[in-house]
Design a protein around this motif. Structure first.
Motif, PDB file in Angstrom:
ATOM      1  N   GLY A  69       0.817  -1.206   0.000  1.00 11.99           N
ATOM      2  CA  GLY A  69       0.000   0.000   0.000  1.00 11.99           C
ATOM      3  C   GLY A  69       0.852   1.258   0.000  1.00 11.99           C
ATOM      4  N   ILE A  70       0.236   2.362  -0.298  1.00  9.08           N
ATOM      5  CA  ILE A  70       0.921   3.646  -0.314  1.00  9.08           C
ATOM      6  C   ILE A  70       1.180   4.108   1.123  1.00  9.08           C
ATOM      7  N   ARG A  71       2.278   4.788   1.337  1.00  8.69           N
ATOM      8  CA  ARG A  71       2.625   5.235   2.687  1.00  8.69           C
ATOM      9  C   ARG A  71       2.186   6.678   2.934  1.00  8.69           C
ATOM     10  N   LEU A  72       1.468   7.276   1.982  1.00  5.19           N
ATOM     11  CA  LEU A  72       1.026   8.659   2.119  1.00  5.19           C
ATOM     12  C   LEU A  72      -0.204   8.707   3.027  1.00  5.19           C
ATOM     13  N   ASN A  73      -0.008   9.153   4.272  1.00  6.97           N
ATOM     14  CA  ASN A  73      -1.098   9.221   5.263  1.00  6.97           C
ATOM     15  C   ASN A  73      -1.786   7.860   5.423  1.00  6.97           C
ATOM     16  N   ALA A  74      -1.002   6.784   5.386  1.00  6.20           N
ATOM     17  CA  ALA A  74      -1.582   5.443   5.360  1.00  6.20           C
ATOM     18  C   ALA A  74      -2.353   5.126   6.640  1.00  6.20           C
ATOM     19  N   GLN A  75      -1.721   5.332   7.801  1.00 10.26           N
ATOM     20  CA  GLN A  75      -2.372   4.971   9.053  1.00 10.26           C
ATOM     21  C   GLN A  75      -3.600   5.836   9.303  1.00 10.26           C
ATOM     22  N   GLU A  76      -3.488   7.123   8.963  1.00  5.74           N
ATOM     23  CA  GLU A  76      -4.605   8.039   9.202  1.00  5.74           C
ATOM     24  C   GLU A  76      -5.834   7.662   8.370  1.00  5.74           C
ATOM     25  N   THR A  77      -5.619   7.344   7.094  1.00  9.61           N
ATOM     26  CA  THR A  77      -6.753   6.975   6.238  1.00  9.61           C
ATOM     27  C   THR A  77      -7.342   5.638   6.664  1.00  9.61           C
ATOM     28  N   GLU A  78      -6.497   4.722   7.119  1.00 14.55           N
ATOM     29  CA  GLU A  78      -6.992   3.422   7.584  1.00 14.55           C
ATOM     30  C   GLU A  78      -7.886   3.589   8.811  1.00 14.55           C
ATOM     31  N   ILE A  79      -7.475   4.433   9.760  1.00 14.90           N
ATOM     32  CA  ILE A  79      -8.279   4.664  10.960  1.00 14.90           C
ATOM     33  C   ILE A  79      -9.566   5.403  10.607  1.00 14.90           C
ATOM     34  N   GLU A  80      -9.478   6.375   9.709  1.00  6.80           N
ATOM     35  CA  GLU A  80     -10.682   7.112   9.333  1.00  6.80           C
ATOM     36  C   GLU A  80     -11.691   6.204   8.634  1.00  6.80           C
ATOM     37  N   LEU A  81     -11.211   5.286   7.806  1.00  5.66           N
ATOM     38  CA  LEU A  81     -12.101   4.322   7.152  1.00  5.66           C
ATOM     39  C   LEU A  81     -12.864   3.515   8.191  1.00  5.66           C
ATOM     40  N   ALA A  82     -12.149   3.029   9.223  1.00  2.87           N
ATOM     41  CA  ALA A  82     -12.798   2.245  10.279  1.00  2.87           C
ATOM     42  C   ALA A  82     -13.799   3.105  11.060  1.00  2.87           C
ATOM     43  N   PHE A  83     -13.464   4.376  11.294  1.00  2.99           N
ATOM     44  CA  PHE A  83     -14.356   5.271  12.035  1.00  2.99           C
ATOM     45  C   PHE A  83     -15.688   5.457  11.303  1.00  2.99           C
TER      46      PHE A  83
END
Length: 582
Positions: free
Chosen positions: A392-406
Motif C-alpha cells: 500500500g501507499i505510505r502517504l497518510n496510510a495509518q490516518e486513512t486506515e483509521i478514518e475508514l474504520a471510524f
C-alpha cells in the motif's frame, strides 16, 4: 419495427459524423500534409463519433434482449472499438481516456458491478453471455494500461458534482450512495497492463487503484456529513446521520438474490443456506449464506413444521436491520437427492476446516447492506491486506486506515439504530405477556448491538486521523517523477474544500458529530431501560456522564453550552426513571 423518432435522429447524426470522417480521409493522408495536425483532426472526428455512439449505447438494456436490440455490453464493445482507433501517442491515449469515460458516465447509477466490469473492460465477445466449454477468452478492445485511468476519470467527475442540501435528505442520501457506488469503477480487476508485467507490478497497480478508491470515498463521506450538518441557530441538534441512510422501504423489499439452496440447520432464528454451483460436478464454487425466515412479519422456526436439511427455492431480501431474510410464503420446497444434501454437508465441513466460514458469510452478507456500508466493508477487506503486506501507499496510510474504520462504525451504528427504533414502534400490548417478553428480549439484543457500535465510534480519536491527499498527490507518490505529467491532469481539492480535507477540517467535523452520538447513546440506554423496566439499562444511561468526563477521550470539549444542557436534562430523566423503576 420502424425506428423511433429519437433513434432515427441519432442514426442521422451518426451518418453525418461518419461522412465527415470519410470525406476527410483523402485530405488527411495526402502526401506532405502536416501529420500531427492530421492526427488531431482525425482524433476529433473519431471522438465526436464515439460521443454520439455512446449516447445511444448508454440507453441500452444491460441484459440481452429477446428482440434483435443489442445489449449494453455489446454496445460498449462497439464504442470501445471506435475509441481504440485513436490509440497511438500520449495525446491519443488521453483522448481514449477522455471520450470513453464520457460514455461510461452516461450509464445509470443502478448498473450492477458485473455490468460495470463488462463495460469498462469490453472484450471481443459479450462478457455477460454464459461461458461455453473450452471457449477462448475474449481479447481486450481497449489498451489495458488505460483502464485504471478511465476508472479514475469517471470517479473524479462523479465526486465533483455538488451535493444536495440537508433540506432534501432523500436526494442527499441518494447522492452519497450513488457517489460511493461509482467508486466501484476503481475496484475492478483489470488484469495485466501488458504481456510482460510481473505479478508484483500488478499488485502495485491494484494498490494504486484501491488507494484512489479509498481517498475518493472518504472525501465524499466528509462532504456528505458536512452537508448533513444543521445551520440553525439552535445547535443542540447539529447533526443527522439518518439523512445519509437510504430511506426505509415503504413497499415490499426488493429481491436481492433468488435461487435454490440447501437449508442445513437453524440456530438463534437464522438458517444456514448452501447454494450449489450452477452445474453440479463441474468443480464450481458453493456459497454459504445466513438468513432469517419470516412468516407474517414474525421470525419463523422450522422445528415442528419442516425437517432439516431440505432443498428449496427462495428469494432473499434485506430485513429491517440489513441482514438477509426470506418470506416463508414464497419458499418452494424442491425434491433433492441424498447426494446433494451430503455434498452440502461436506462443503460446509470443508469451509469450517479451512477457516473460511467467517470470510464467506461476510462476503455474502454484504448483499443486504446499504451501498455506503457495503463499499466501506469491501475497501477494508481488499485494501488493508495490501497495506499490511507492504504494497500500500505510505502517504497518510495509518490516518486513512483509521478514518475508514471510524466512518464504517459510525454508519453501521445508525443502521442498527434504525432497526432498533423500528422494533420500538412494534411493541405489543401489555396484556400479551408472552409476546411482550419475547419483544423485550429482542429489544435488549438490538440495543446491545447499537450501544456497542456507538461506543466504538466515540472511541476513535481525531488525533490519529489526518488530512486526505488529493488524487494528484496520490498519483505523484505512486508514479514518482515519471507520473508528474499524468498527475498534472488529475484534480486537486477545490479551494473551497481544502479546509474540509485537512486534519483541522476533520477535527471540526467530528466535533459536530460527537454530541449527537453521545445523545443517541444515552437515549438508547434510557429508552431500553424504561421499555423493559430494567434498572441495569437505566444505570448505564447515567454512566454516560462518566464517558463524557473521561480525560482519555475528552468528549466534553466538543459540547457547546446548549448541548451540555441537553445532556444534563437527559441525565436528570435517567435519575428520575431509576427512582420510578419497579
Amino acid at each position: 419495427a420502424p425506428p423511433s423518432k429519437r433513434l432515427h435522429l441519432h442514426l442521422l447524426r451518426f451518418g453525418s459524423h461518419l461522412s465527415l470522417f470519410l470525406c476527410a480521409q483523402p485530405y488527411l493522408l495526402r502526401e506532405g500534409h502536416d501529420q500531427p495536425s492530421a492526427g488531431g483532426v482525425r482524433g476529433e472526428l473519431l471522438g465526436s463519433y464515439v460521443d454520439a455512439l455512446g449516447e445511444v449505447a448508454a440507453t441500452c438494456s444491460p441484459l440481452p434482449s429477446a428482440t434483435e436490440a443489442p445489449s449494453l455490453t455489446c454496445m460498449a464493445a462497439a464504442v470501445a472499438t471506435m475509441a481504440a482507433n485513436m490509440a497511438g501517442d500520449g495525446v491519443s491515449d488521453e483522448r481514449i481516456v477522455d471520450y470513453y469515460s464520457r460514455f461510461l458516465l452516461r450509464l445509470p447509477a443502478s448498473v450492477t458491478p458485473e455490468v460495470m466490469a463488462a463495460c469498462i473492460r469490453p472484450q471481443s465477445r459479450d462478457a455477460t453471455a454464459p461461458p461455453m466449454p473450452d471457449a477462448a477468452v475474449g481479447e481486450d478492445l481497449l489498451p489495458s494500461h488505460l483502464l485504471p485511468d478511465i476508472a479514475l476519470r469517471i470517479v473524479q467527475h462523479k465526486q465533483a458534482q455538488p451535493l444536495p442540501p440537508r433540506s432534501d435528505p432523500a436526494k442527499l442520501a441518494r447522492a452519497l450512495n450513488d457517489g460511493l457506488h461509482s467508486v466501484r469503477w476503481l475496484m475492478q480487476d483489470f488484469g495485466a497492463a501488458h504481456a510482460f508485467e510481473h505479478q508484483h507490478e500488478q499488485l502495485q497497480r491494484r494498490s494504486w487503484q484501491l488507494h484512489h478508491a479509498l481517498v475518493q470515498s472518504l472525501a465524499l463521506i466528509r462532504r456528505a456529513f458536512d452537508a448533513a450538518q444543521s445551520t440553525a441557530d439552535d445547535d443542540s441538534v447539529a447533526f443527522s446521520v439518518d439523512a445519509l441512510l437510504p430511506p426505509p422501504a415503504e413497499s415490499a423489499p426488493a429481491v436481492l438474490k433468488e435461487g435454490a439452496f440447501v437449508i442445513l440447520a437453524q440456530e438463534h432464528g437464522e438458517v444456514l443456506l448452501l447454494e450449489p454451483p450452477a452445474a453440479m460436478g463441474s468443480g464450481g464454487e458453493w456459497r454459504a449464506f445466513r438468513a432469517t425466515p419470516f412468516l407474517d412479519g414474525e421470525a419463523f422456526v422450522f422445528t415442528g413444521y419442516f425437517q432439516l436439511p431440505l432443498f428449496a427455492r427462495l428469494p432473499l431480501f434485506a430485513s429491517d436491520d440489513f441482514t438477509l431474510a426470506f418470506d416463508m410464503r414464497k419458499m418452494e420446497k424442491l425434491a433433492a437427492e441424498h447426494d446433494l444434501i451430503d455434498a452440502a454437508r461436506a462443503e460446509w465441513a470443508s469451509m469450517l476446516d479451512a477457516g473460511l466460514v467467517g470470510q464467506e458469510l461476510f462476503r455474502t452478507g454484504l448483499l443486504a447492506l446499504p451501498t455506503s456500508l457495503q463499499l466501506l466493508a469491501e475497501l477494508q477487506q481488499f485494501y488493508l491486506p495490501l497495506q499490511r503486506n507492504g504494497l500500500g501507499i505510505r502517504l497518510n496510510a495509518q490516518e486513512t486506515e483509521i478514518e475508514l474504520a471510524f466512518w464504517y462504525k459510525l454508519i453501521q451504528a445508525y443502521v442498527h439504530r434504525r432497526a432498533w427504533r423500528r422494533h420500538l414502534s412494534r411493541k405489543p400490548s401489555m396484556t400479551d405477556a408472552r409476546r411482550l417478553h419475547e419483544w423485550r428480549l429482542e429489544f435488549k439484543e438490538q440495543a446491545m448491538q447499537l450501544s456497542k457500535q456507538l461506543e466504538a465510534a466515540l472511541d476513535y480519536n481525531e488525533e490519529f486521523m489526518g488530512s486526505l491527499p488529493s488524487a494528484r498527490q496520490v498519483d505523484r507518490q505512486w508514479r514518482g517523477g515519471e507520473g508528474a505529467e499524468a498527475a498534472g491532469r488529475l484534480a486537486a481539492w477545490a479551494r473551497a474544500e481544502e479546509p474540509l480535507m485537512s486534519h483541522e477540517g476533520f477535527c471540526a467535523l467530528r466535533a459536530r458529530i460527537v454530541p449527537q452520538l453521545v445523545h443517541d447513546l444515552h437515549y438508547t440506554y434510557l429508552e431500553t431501560g424504561k421499555q423493559c423496566e430494567d434498572e441495569d439499562w437505566l444505570s448505564r444511561s447515567l454512566c454516560v456522564a462518566d464517558l463524557v468526563a473521561d480525560e482519555r477521550l475528552a468528549l466534553y470539549k466538543h459540547f457547546s453550552a446548549k448541548q451540555m444542557m441537553r445532556l444534563l436534562r437527559g441525565l436528570r430523566a435517567s435519575a428520575l426513571a431509576q427512582l420510578e423503576c419497579p
